[in-house]
Design a protein around this motif. Structure first.
Motif, short mmCIF file in Angstrom:
data_model
loop_
_atom_site.label_atom_id
_atom_site.label_comp_id
_atom_site.label_asym_id
_atom_site.label_seq_id
_atom_site.Cartn_x
_atom_site.Cartn_y
_atom_site.Cartn_z
N LEU A 79 0.90 -1.24 0.28
CA LEU A 79 -0.10 0.11 0.03
C LEU A 79 0.86 1.19 -0.06
O LEU A 79 1.93 1.26 0.75
N SER A 80 0.56 2.11 -1.03
CA SER A 80 1.23 3.41 -0.90
C SER A 80 0.38 4.78 -0.61
O SER A 80 -0.68 4.65 -1.47
N ALA A 81 0.79 5.53 -0.06
CA ALA A 81 -0.12 6.86 0.17
C ALA A 81 0.66 8.17 0.05
O ALA A 81 2.10 7.94 0.57
N ALA A 82 0.50 9.18 -0.56
CA ALA A 82 1.35 10.27 -0.58
C ALA A 82 0.72 11.60 -0.91
O ALA A 82 -0.65 11.55 -0.97
N TYR A 83 1.19 12.52 -0.11
CA TYR A 83 0.74 14.11 -0.49
C TYR A 83 1.85 14.77 -0.91
O TYR A 83 2.73 15.07 -0.11
N PHE A 84 1.47 15.51 -1.85
CA PHE A 84 2.56 16.45 -2.55
C PHE A 84 1.99 17.86 -2.99
O PHE A 84 0.82 17.84 -3.12
N ALA A 85 2.89 18.76 -2.55
CA ALA A 85 2.51 20.03 -2.83
C ALA A 85 3.30 20.91 -3.66
O ALA A 85 4.87 20.74 -3.66
N THR A 86 3.15 21.65 -4.48
CA THR A 86 4.06 22.30 -5.33
C THR A 86 3.79 23.98 -5.00
O THR A 86 2.90 24.47 -4.59
N GLY A 87 5.16 24.81 -4.91
CA GLY A 87 5.22 26.07 -4.34
C GLY A 87 4.84 25.94 -2.91
O GLY A 87 4.36 26.81 -2.09
N SER A 88 5.34 24.70 -2.22
CA SER A 88 5.11 24.67 -0.71
C SER A 88 6.10 25.74 0.09
O SER A 88 5.58 25.93 1.37
N ASN A 89 7.04 26.32 -0.46
CA ASN A 89 8.04 27.03 0.18
C ASN A 89 7.48 28.50 -0.06
O ASN A 89 8.44 29.93 0.35
N ASN A 90 6.38 28.95 -0.53
CA ASN A 90 5.83 30.15 -0.82
C ASN A 90 4.32 30.39 -0.06
O ASN A 90 3.52 29.51 -0.39
N ALA A 91 4.43 31.46 0.88
CA ALA A 91 3.08 31.50 1.57
C ALA A 91 2.19 32.67 1.16
O ALA A 91 1.27 32.54 1.74
N ALA A 92 2.68 33.15 -0.12
CA ALA A 92 1.88 34.11 -0.60
C ALA A 92 0.70 33.78 -1.60
O ALA A 92 1.10 32.84 -2.49
N ASN A 93 -0.37 34.30 -1.56
CA ASN A 93 -1.60 34.15 -2.63
C ASN A 93 -1.77 32.68 -2.86
O ASN A 93 -1.46 31.97 -4.00
N PRO A 94 -2.35 32.03 -2.04
CA PRO A 94 -2.70 30.54 -2.08
C PRO A 94 -3.42 30.27 -3.17
O PRO A 94 -3.35 29.29 -3.91
#
Length: 565
Positions: free
Chosen positions: A336-351
């Motif tokens: 079983l595999s599960a993942a959560y990925f985010a792009t632009g994770s190091n930028n807090a401006a304008n979600p």
């Protein structure tokens, strides 16, 4: 340190014989386990002391030398063997092996003399040793010379080692490639963008010679964990700017003008014996964290030549970001595999613009892998993706419209005005299988289905896409180590679309968008020149590029040479 090496000789005459090969990576085998020099020296106390030559069941006591050594061993305890009392199988004792045992006794007697216990050594024993030395002087000289050389080489390695916790792994690709065909591909009948060249523009390309170099620093602190820091420099330009379609892209392209960057930083560790966790700080890729069921073609350096041929587009939903992946293997038939990925994770401006670890572009991924037997490996995959900017559903595989079915060009042609979509989400479903009827043949296949929709109540729109691929890998084809590969498939294509709940797929086709079906054909032959050099010539053929039957076929010829070290 010198003493430690002579102690190795005391372990066993059979071990000493292995030293004669002059290999600094010398290894012995204890209880069926391959053991290094360091391990043997550290664990010599665990081998057990054998104080009688007659205990070595495979030694032939046929001459005076054996009887003399037997007496010395029993008097001074100066030879050690394996716990089962044999010399690795039933065979006669060679002169070199005998000399190794003799050397142990010489060393033991020298120790007794040096510690002022020489009275324990009789004159008769000294005379016997002198006679044995003369008889086996050539073999003794060879053994001591080999050990001295091994000691010097090991000392040099210890003095110049990079790190006790980090290993360096490298890969360099030299790529000779050219895309060719009659005309540049377009998505629709008549391009409306004034910046586009006119239809029937001749495809003008040159042969390119480019490279990609990667250096990975792999550190381990517990023996089961790994911290990866990967440096990369490359100048391989993508073919899409030449051919007009991402379908012609190579699986290892990317152009940083050979500027060296840290393209990956991650840490993986075992939470339990059955649970492994990987945390990516940057450069996260699903295809490197989970099984993609395409063993012969998944690697960018040694796999398929094309971007699409490496694995299903569902694994490109998260790229070059940060995230966490958890792999659970309760047994050898289930994973079983599960993942959560985010792009632009190091930028807090304008979600809304796709920034932030949780508020920006992200992908939630899950996969069930089943292996009912050694021949079949099956995967069921689901992923939910949210994008607030830079819409790209399949990581630049498939047609431009399939990657972004809500572009202003599409909505203008269908609705007469722009959707101005700012947020979209997609649900992605995948099925993949790998079948190995024997050790040399691998059959692979995958199919995927995606639904995407805008998150705007004022003008709701949705689209659905299908894609599939099949592959064949034949190992040792023509020569041991070589692999013949064939890949055929259909990259992502829009097969349905709705606007305000009404189907508009025919309206889209009337503009020429997705009016045909593109097919991907790829043939390659991986030639193994050595363990570290792989040469892969191949040809990629795209029929009806951009899912438009008005476009003429396009081709990419490539010769990739991969060096690993």
């Amino acid at each position: 340190m010198k003493k430690a090496f002579w102690n190795i000789l005391k372990v066993s005459p059979a071990v000493a014989l292995t030293l004669l090969a002059g290999n600094s990576a010398f290894a012995g085998e204890v209880n069926g386990k391959v053991t290094s020099v360091a391990e043997l020296s550290q664990d010599s106390n665990n081998l057990g002391q054998v104080t009688s030559v007659s205990q070595f069941s495979d030694v032939q006591p046929t001459d005076w030398a054996f009887q003399a050594l037997q007496s010395l061993v029993e008097r001074y305890g100066c030879a050690a063997g394996y716990p089962n009392g044999t010399f690795r199988g039933n065979r006669a004792l060679s002169r070199y092996e005998f000399a190794a045992g003799l050397n142990s006794c010489l060393d033991r007697v020298n120790e007794l003399i040096a510690t002022a216990t020489a009275d324990l050594v009789t004159k008769q024993d000294l005379a016997t040793l002198q006679r044995l030395q003369e008889e086996y002087r050539n073999e003794l000289a060879t053994i001591r010379g080999q050990v001295d050389a091994l000691e010097a080489r090991t000392g040099e390695l210890e003095a110049n080692q990079f790190s006790t916790t980090t290993k360096l792994a490298g890969e360099a690709i030299f790529s000779l490639s050219q895309a060719f065909g009659d005309t540049v591909a377009f998505a629709d009948k008549t391009p409306t963008n004034a910046n586009n060249p006119p239809r029937n523009t001749k495809l003008d390309s040159n042969t390119t010679f480019s490279n990609r170099v990667r250096l990975s620093l792999n550190s381990s602190f517990t023996g089961t964990d790994q911290l990866q820091t990967r440096l990369q420099g490359r100048n391989i330009v993508g073919n899409e700017g030449i051919t007009g379609t991402n379908m012609t892209r190579l699986g290892y392209d990317g152009d940083d003008k050979n500027t060296v960057t840290i393209d990956k930083l991650n840490y993986a560790f075992n939470l339990t014996d059955k649970v492994r966790v990987k945390i990516d700080a940057t450069g996260a890729e699903l295809n490197e964290n989970v099984n993609v069921f395409n063993p012969d073609f998944r690697s960018s350096g040694t796999g398929a030549l094309s971007r699409y041929g490496r694995f299903s587009p569902i694994y490109r939903l998260a790229n070059d970001g940060a995230g966490i992946t958890v792999n659970v293997t309760p047994n050898d038939k289930l994973a079983l595999s599960a993942a959560y990925f985010a792009t632009g994770s190091n930028n807090a401006a304008n979600p809304v613009a796709g920034n932030g670890l949780f508020d920006g572009n992200n992908t939630i991924f899950g996969q069930l892998a089943l292996k009912p037997n050694k021949a079949i490996n099956l995967g069921l995959t689901y992923a939910h993706a949210y994008q607030g900017s830079g819409f790209n559903l399949f990581g630049d595989t498939g047609s431009n419209v399939a990657n972004n079915p809500f572009t202003n060009d599409v909505s203008q042609a269908v609705a007469g005005r722009n959707l101005n979509a700012t947020r979209i989400e997609s649900n992605n479903y995948g099925l993949a299988v790998s079948f190995q009827p024997n050790a040399k043949i691998t059959l692979g296949g995958s199919v995927g289905y995606t639904t995407a929709s805008t998150l705007q109540a004022a003008l709701p729109a949705s689209a659905e896409m299908w894609y599939w691929a099949a592959s064949l890998g034949i190992k040792d084809f023509g020569k041991e180590g070589n692999t013949l590969g064939l890949i055929f498939g259909r990259s992502p294509k829009v097969t349905g679309a709705k606007l305000n709940g009404q189907s508009v797929i025919n309206n889209i086709k009337d503009t020429g968008l997705e009016s045909g079906t593109s097919y991907h054909i790829e043939g390659l032959y991986k030639v193994k020149l050595s363990d570290n050099i792989l040469v892969t010539p191949g040809l990629i053929v795209i029929l009806n590029p951009e899912n438009n039957n008005r476009n003429l076929n396009e081709y990419v010829g490539t010769l990739r040479t991969t060096f690993t070290f």
